[in-house]
Enzyme design. Sequence first.
Site, mmCIF file in Angstrom:
data_model
loop_
_atom_site.group_PDB
_atom_site.id
_atom_site.type_symbol
_atom_site.label_atom_id
_atom_site.label_comp_id
_atom_site.label_asym_id
_atom_site.label_seq_id
_atom_site.Cartn_x
_atom_site.Cartn_y
_atom_site.Cartn_z
ATOM 1 N N ASP A 97 0.782 -1.230 0.000
ATOM 2 C CA ASP A 97 0.000 0.000 0.000
ATOM 3 C C ASP A 97 0.820 1.289 0.000
ATOM 4 O O ASP A 97 0.334 2.335 0.389
ATOM 5 C CB ASP A 97 -0.909 0.008 1.237
ATOM 6 C CG ASP A 97 -0.131 -0.227 2.537
ATOM 7 O OD1 ASP A 97 1.100 -0.016 2.554
ATOM 8 O OD2 ASP A 97 -0.754 -0.646 3.528
ATOM 9 N N GLU A 119 0.199 -9.073 -1.115
ATOM 10 C CA GLU A 119 -0.547 -8.556 0.040
ATOM 11 C C GLU A 119 -1.741 -7.725 -0.441
ATOM 12 O O GLU A 119 -1.976 -6.594 -0.020
ATOM 13 C CB GLU A 119 0.339 -7.737 0.983
ATOM 14 C CG GLU A 119 -0.284 -7.552 2.361
ATOM 15 C CD GLU A 119 0.548 -6.675 3.290
ATOM 16 O OE1 GLU A 119 1.269 -7.244 4.132
ATOM 17 O OE2 GLU A 119 0.467 -5.435 3.177
ATOM 18 N N GLU A 133 -2.289 5.073 2.649
ATOM 19 C CA GLU A 133 -2.150 3.652 2.329
ATOM 20 C C GLU A 133 -3.451 3.001 1.858
ATOM 21 O O GLU A 133 -3.447 2.166 0.947
ATOM 22 C CB GLU A 133 -1.585 2.894 3.534
ATOM 23 C CG GLU A 133 -0.115 3.155 3.801
ATOM 24 C CD GLU A 133 0.143 4.371 4.660
ATOM 25 O OE1 GLU A 133 -0.825 5.138 4.916
ATOM 26 O OE2 GLU A 133 1.297 4.564 5.089
ATOM 27 N N HIS A 214 4.967 5.216 13.709
ATOM 28 C CA HIS A 214 5.443 5.948 12.536
ATOM 29 C C HIS A 214 4.316 6.350 11.584
ATOM 30 O O HIS A 214 4.574 6.981 10.565
ATOM 31 C CB HIS A 214 6.435 5.085 11.759
ATOM 32 C CG HIS A 214 5.797 3.888 11.111
ATOM 33 N ND1 HIS A 214 5.562 2.729 11.799
ATOM 34 C CD2 HIS A 214 5.320 3.684 9.848
ATOM 35 C CE1 HIS A 214 4.978 1.854 10.993
ATOM 36 N NE2 HIS A 214 4.816 2.409 9.811
ATOM 37 N N ARG A 216 1.511 8.190 9.528
ATOM 38 C CA ARG A 216 1.269 9.610 9.256
ATOM 39 C C ARG A 216 0.040 10.128 10.002
ATOM 40 O O ARG A 216 0.021 11.264 10.461
ATOM 41 C CB ARG A 216 1.091 9.836 7.750
ATOM 42 C CG ARG A 216 2.375 9.800 6.950
ATOM 43 C CD ARG A 216 2.098 10.215 5.506
ATOM 44 N NE ARG A 216 3.303 10.219 4.689
ATOM 45 C CZ ARG A 216 3.734 9.166 4.012
ATOM 46 N NH1 ARG A 216 3.058 8.034 4.065
ATOM 47 N NH2 ARG A 216 4.830 9.241 3.276
ATOM 48 N N HIS A 247 11.431 6.410 14.953
ATOM 49 C CA HIS A 247 11.444 6.602 13.501
ATOM 50 C C HIS A 247 12.215 7.866 13.157
ATOM 51 O O HIS A 247 12.232 8.840 13.916
ATOM 52 C CB HIS A 247 10.007 6.696 12.986
ATOM 53 C CG HIS A 247 9.881 6.496 11.511
ATOM 54 N ND1 HIS A 247 10.020 7.521 10.608
ATOM 55 C CD2 HIS A 247 9.633 5.388 10.766
ATOM 56 C CE1 HIS A 247 9.858 7.061 9.373
ATOM 57 N NE2 HIS A 247 9.620 5.768 9.442
#
Length: 388
Positions: A97, A119, A133, A214, A216, A247
Amino acid sequence: MPFKIMMVFGTRPEAIKMAPLARVLRHWPGLQLHICSTGQHREMLKQVLDAFELQVDQDLEVMTHGQSLNGLSQQLLKHLDITLERLQPDIVLVHGDTTTSFITALAAFNRQLPIGHVEAGLRSGDLRTPWPEEANRRLTGVIADLHFAPTAEAKANLLRENVPADSIEVTGNTVIDALRWMRQHQQQSQWSPAIDSPLAVLEHNRRMVLITSHRRENFGQGVRHICQALAILAQRYPDVQFVYPVHLNPQVQSVVGDLLSDTPNIYLIAPQDYQHFVWLMARSYLILSDSGGIQEEAPAIGKPLLVLREVTERPSALKGGTVLLVGTDRERIVRHASELLDNAQLHARMSRVHSPYGDGHASERIARRLDNWLKAQPRPNKACALPA
């Protein structure tokens, strides 16, 4: 003449999940693999490739400092188009994604090249969560020719979107292949971190909580609430070691450093390579994470997981009873983590080893389906170019 397969990835999670498939395809008779990296996570990508004894055939080097998603997409489309024209692969493989995955699929589609989506079929039901994603995987699913779904639920999602059933293969998730390969390697060699590693300071007789964050959608208040919860937990449980590989994104590092750097039993460390991170997962008592991959890995090694997200596209783990969705609310995180640290019976129930995402042989299933599918296709005339 062997069939040419172009595999494209750019982030560390993609590399981890594609690495076991790349190892299988490298040795599959009649298939020729070309690995292309977009370099979104360059240093972390190298760590993964080294761990799995792989090398890329091409690095597009498209990343620049402060690049927007639109800027990245523009560069990806430009450089991938040049590569596709030169290489003329028989199929292009993308994973999951990411922006790399969708833009690669789009570039291949525009050149009328087949696309295989590893996936495939994960859905949260909310186009903006996780962002971007959820949109990337849905858009990739619209133009892919082969869909390698990790679970029956993922296949059902694709069928609801009118994807032809004969283009879907339920394979399991390649991340379980990667995890089992690395765990077997570590156990056979009795591998442990080097004495100069930051992990060497951890005390083996103390419980350890592993944290990653991590996403967004958690930037800003989400990360701040997570850190506030960790500060409360660290004070409440001074005998517990809290290990947080932070991260590299400045929007994460600045908040984490401001709120947690002075807490003695919180260890803020650099992002770890896959070998060290698998060791950390196996060593942990409890994991808190907003990662998608860890939702698949933690159940497979019997580690309770609190997911720091409001929704998940991986419901199979939730159904197993070893994963709990807690979001980024400070009080919820503290409450559920405290329950697991205080209640040994609850912890034991959530430590049951189960693997809803496969048996560690997804890569072989994908390679076999690719081989059979390619043999059934007419070999195209690759000399023709798209009309202007």
